[in-house]
Design a protein around this motif. Structure first.
Motif, short mmCIF file in Angstrom:
data_model
loop_
_atom_site.label_atom_id
_atom_site.label_comp_id
_atom_site.label_asym_id
_atom_site.label_seq_id
_atom_site.Cartn_x
_atom_site.Cartn_y
_atom_site.Cartn_z
N ILE A 82 0.85 -1.21 0.00
CA ILE A 82 0.00 0.00 0.00
C ILE A 82 0.88 1.25 0.00
CG2 ILE A 82 -1.73 1.30 1.33
CD1 ILE A 82 -2.85 -1.46 2.16
N ILE A 83 1.91 1.25 0.83
CA ILE A 83 2.83 2.41 0.89
C ILE A 83 3.32 2.77 -0.51
CG2 ILE A 83 5.10 3.19 1.73
CD1 ILE A 83 4.61 1.30 4.19
N MET A 84 3.68 1.72 -1.30
CA MET A 84 4.29 1.95 -2.62
C MET A 84 3.34 2.59 -3.63
SD MET A 84 4.28 -1.82 -4.36
CE MET A 84 4.47 -1.22 -6.02
N GLN A 85 2.05 2.64 -3.31
CA GLN A 85 1.10 3.21 -4.28
C GLN A 85 1.21 4.74 -4.37
OE1 GLN A 85 -2.89 1.48 -3.92
NE2 GLN A 85 -1.94 -0.40 -3.16
N ASN A 86 1.84 5.36 -3.40
CA ASN A 86 2.20 6.77 -3.57
C ASN A 86 3.56 6.84 -4.25
OD1 ASN A 86 0.15 8.50 -2.38
ND2 ASN A 86 0.66 7.49 -0.44
N ASP A 87 3.74 7.81 -5.13
CA ASP A 87 5.06 8.02 -5.76
C ASP A 87 5.95 8.82 -4.81
OD1 ASP A 87 4.03 6.82 -7.98
OD2 ASP A 87 3.71 8.68 -9.10
N ARG A 88 7.26 8.70 -5.03
CA ARG A 88 8.25 9.50 -4.30
C ARG A 88 8.07 9.44 -2.79
NH1 ARG A 88 7.43 14.92 -7.11
NH2 ARG A 88 5.43 13.94 -7.44
N VAL A 89 7.86 8.21 -2.30
CA VAL A 89 7.76 8.03 -0.84
C VAL A 89 9.16 8.14 -0.25
CG1 VAL A 89 7.27 6.37 1.00
CG2 VAL A 89 5.70 6.59 -0.93
N LEU A 90 9.32 8.96 0.76
CA LEU A 90 10.59 9.06 1.48
C LEU A 90 10.35 8.62 2.92
CD1 LEU A 90 12.05 12.47 0.23
CD2 LEU A 90 12.15 10.24 -0.86
N ALA A 91 10.98 7.52 3.31
CA ALA A 91 10.81 6.99 4.68
C ALA A 91 12.04 7.38 5.49
CB ALA A 91 10.67 5.47 4.63
N ILE A 92 11.82 8.05 6.62
CA ILE A 92 12.94 8.59 7.40
C ILE A 92 12.87 8.01 8.81
CG2 ILE A 92 14.00 10.73 8.25
CD1 ILE A 92 12.31 12.06 5.84
N ASN A 93 13.82 7.14 9.12
CA ASN A 93 13.78 6.44 10.40
C ASN A 93 15.14 6.45 11.08
OD1 ASN A 93 10.97 5.35 10.59
ND2 ASN A 93 11.54 4.63 8.55
N ASN A 94 15.13 6.11 12.35
CA ASN A 94 16.28 6.25 13.22
C ASN A 94 16.79 4.86 13.62
OD1 ASN A 94 16.60 8.16 16.32
ND2 ASN A 94 17.96 7.93 14.61
N THR A 95 18.10 4.78 13.87
CA THR A 95 18.63 3.52 14.39
C THR A 95 19.62 3.82 15.50
OG1 THR A 95 19.47 1.34 13.78
CG2 THR A 95 20.62 3.22 12.80
N THR A 96 19.99 2.78 16.26
CA THR A 96 20.96 2.98 17.35
C THR A 96 22.34 2.45 16.98
OG1 THR A 96 20.27 0.91 18.34
CG2 THR A 96 19.23 2.89 19.19
N GLN A 97 22.40 1.50 16.05
CA GLN A 97 23.70 0.90 15.69
C GLN A 97 23.62 0.30 14.28
OE1 GLN A 97 25.06 -2.82 17.65
NE2 GLN A 97 26.71 -1.58 18.51
N ILE A 98 24.74 0.39 13.55
CA ILE A 98 24.77 -0.22 12.21
C ILE A 98 26.14 -0.85 12.01
CG2 ILE A 98 25.40 1.97 11.08
CD1 ILE A 98 23.53 1.07 8.76
N ASP A 99 26.17 -2.04 11.42
CA ASP A 99 27.49 -2.66 11.22
C ASP A 99 27.99 -2.38 9.80
OD1 ASP A 99 26.29 -4.47 9.51
OD2 ASP A 99 26.54 -6.21 10.80
N LEU A 100 29.21 -2.84 9.52
CA LEU A 100 29.83 -2.47 8.24
C LEU A 100 29.21 -3.18 7.03
CD1 LEU A 100 33.61 -2.11 9.25
CD2 LEU A 100 31.87 -0.31 8.97
N GLN A 101 28.33 -4.14 7.29
CA GLN A 101 27.56 -4.76 6.21
C GLN A 101 26.33 -3.92 5.86
OE1 GLN A 101 28.13 -7.80 4.72
NE2 GLN A 101 29.43 -8.94 6.14
N GLY A 102 25.95 -3.04 6.83
CA GLY A 102 24.74 -2.24 6.62
C GLY A 102 23.51 -2.78 7.32
N GLN A 103 23.69 -3.66 8.31
CA GLN A 103 22.52 -4.14 9.09
C GLN A 103 22.28 -3.15 10.22
OE1 GLN A 103 22.62 -8.57 9.78
NE2 GLN A 103 24.74 -8.11 10.34
N ALA A 104 21.01 -2.72 10.37
CA ALA A 104 20.70 -1.75 11.42
C ALA A 104 19.99 -2.43 12.59
CB ALA A 104 19.81 -0.65 10.87
N ALA A 105 20.54 -2.21 13.78
CA ALA A 105 19.91 -2.70 15.02
C ALA A 105 19.28 -1.47 15.67
CB ALA A 105 20.96 -3.32 15.93
#
Ligand SMILES: CC(=O)SCCNC(=O)CCNC(=O)[C@H](O)C(C)(C)COP(=O)(O)OP(=O)(O)OC[C@H]1O[C@@H](n2cnc3c(N)ncnc32)[C@H](O)[C@@H]1OP(=O)(O)O
Ligand SMILES: CCCC(=O)O
Length: 444
Positions: free
Chosen positions: A305-328
């Motif tokens: 459903i989210i994708m049915q709008n064009d140009r969706v920008l999702a802005i979220n926060n994380t506490t830690q990210i590793d060098l592979q790009g996994q966000a905890a």
């Protein structure tokens, strides 16, 4: 629909009588945030000594719960929570709260398919309107699914809650077993601290990607909200909103006339959300205001459903990210902080939207016991939970820059993430990346 315990139709009873309906071992549901009951909770706590192992599901607790304060060992009441507030986090630290892992947008389906019918659901609502509906206020979430599946429905009427507009925003008196009088206390507020310099630096990077007509999702936490503050200083216009949580930052943009929703494909002209938490000003703005379209969370949060709008920008926060790009984003090892919430579903929905982008943001460092540590790490803290996997990660932003990890090899990701780490940690990160073969020797 599950068979009701009492097919007697809606009847007014006292809060004490309502609490008297609970027996040991029952499954209760307090719902989420502003809908959690207060008067019922206080009465139930009074019965603690008579009851054992009463299980209570809840989410995002905004006020201390009498049942937990009365039972510090958790022998009588078991607290099972779908997303932690600061209060829930402290109860988990104390060993009396348990987390139920969820993608927030899937919860209605869990109630319909996987969770046994709840014995009693007790929700705080607005007083009944002329059409016989108790408005669920700024907390749609999964409450409709819960009401449909519960064996008994009790509403705690309160005039302190804002009345919202949208889809499936109420419970009809024909679905209610008992009504109790609430305390009419004003809705709990969520503080909105001013952005820090780091928040503003990160927000500036993200804002460079926002254009006229972008459709925003703003996640929970200080940094995503800083984007709203800075947007007020930029020239962008005709923004759209399709989000999970409505915040004070979004309200300010709405008041400034920056949000028109004119270029949205879904719910044009409306701000779509499933819940709101913020100041009195926010609650007054949304009260009976048809510009705000509250919907169940399986409408706001499902990626298709989210994708049915064009140009969706999702802005979220994380506490830690590793060098592979996994966000905890939700834990510190076994210490549970918040929850998966809508993060992963918005990351996926934004990716699938035409011209969509997702941003995971974080300050490059944090202080633990007086020591400054990098949030960008070679390996996640042991037992940390991955909220957004590396394959889903798109843009990552710190106050030192922003990188896009889509289409990048492990070595390229590691390099890119090191480039936005705090300068004091870059050398050690690079060394570990080579030692662990994330970056092959001889790779430039
Ligand atoms: C709501 C929507 O629209 S849907 C999508 C949004 N949902 C999500 O992104 C879910 C996951 N994200 C989150 O829960 C939040 O964004 C967070 C936790 C990452 C940040 O939220 P904030 O309110 O800015 O966090 P805050 O700085 O207050 O920290 C919260 C707790 O985490 C702890 N914490 C923060 N960073 C770290 C870290 N790197 N390591 C260990 N603990 C940390 C803090 O100490 C604090 O705990 P405390 O209350 O005991 O002191
Ligand atoms: C209530 C959940 C908030 C979030 O999605 O993070």
């Amino acid at each position: 629909m599950a068979q009701r315990i009492a097919a007697v139709g809606a009847r007014r009873i006292t809060p004490k009588e309502a609490a008297g309906l609970v027996t040991s071992g029952m499954w209760l549901d307090y719902g989420a945030s502003l809908c959690q009951p207060d008067v019922f909770d206080a009465e139930l706590a009074q019965r603690m000594e008579e009851l054992r192992s009463v299980k209570i599901r809840a989410c995002l607790t905004m006020r201390p719960r009498a049942v937990l304060e009365a039972d510090p060992t958790g022998d009588h009441f078991v607290w099972i929570n779908l997303h932690f507030s600061g209060y829930d986090r402290r109860k988990h630290d104390a060993g009396i709260a348990n987390y139920l892992p969820v993608n927030l947008g899937e919860i209605p389906d869990y109630y319909r398919r996987f969770i046994d019918p709840v014995d009693i659901v007790i929700l705080k609502t607005c007083p009944m309107d002329a059409d016989g509906y108790f408005n669920l206020s700024a907390a749609s979430f999964w409450h409709r699914a819960l009401i449909e599946r519960a064996r008994m429905v009790i509403v705690e009427e309160s005039s302190g809650l804002p009345h919202v507009m949208g889809e499936q925003t109420g419970v009809h008196i024909s679905e209610v077993d008992y009504i109790i009088r609430g305390d009419d206390a004003p809705a709990a507020e969520l503080p909105n601290p001013p952005p820090t310099d780091v928040d503003r630096a990160v927000a500036r990077l993200i804002i460079s990607e926002i254009e006229d007509g972008s459709c925003l999702q703003i996640g929970i936490g200080g940094m995503p909200n800083a984007v709203c503050s800075l947007l007020r200083e930029s020239p962008v216009k005709d923004l759209g909103i399709h989000t999970e949580m409505l915040t004070d930052g979004i309200i300010d943009l709405y008041r400034d006339g920056r949000i028109t929703g004119a270029r949205k494909q879904l719910n044009p002209g409306k701000i779509a959300c499933t819940f709101a938490l913020g100041s009195r000003h926010l609650y007054d703005t949304i009260d009976r205001n048809a510009d705000f379209h509250f919907c169940p969370v399986d409408y706001t949060n499902l990626p298709h459903i989210i994708m049915q709008n064009d140009r969706v920008l999702a802005i979220n926060n994380t506490t830690q990210i590793d060098l592979q790009g996994q966000a905890a984003s939700e834990s510190d090892g076994h210490r549970h902080i918040s929850g998966t919430g809508g993060q992963l579903q918005f990351v996926r929905g934004a990716y699938a939207s035409k011209g969509g982008k997702s941003f995971i943001c974080l300050a490059s460092t944090y202080d633990k016991r007086g020591e400054r540590r990098s949030r960008i790490v070679p390996s996640l803290t042991q037992c940390n939970i991955v909220t957004t996997p590396r394959t889903d990660m798109m843009y990552v932003a710190t106050e030192y820059g922003m990188v896009n990890l889509k289409g990048r090899s492990v070595a390229e990701r590691a390099r890119a993430l090191i480039s936005i780490a705090h300068p004091d940690f870059r050398e050690a990160l690079e060394r570990e990346a080579y030692e662990n073969r994330l970056i092959p020797s001889g790779y430039f």
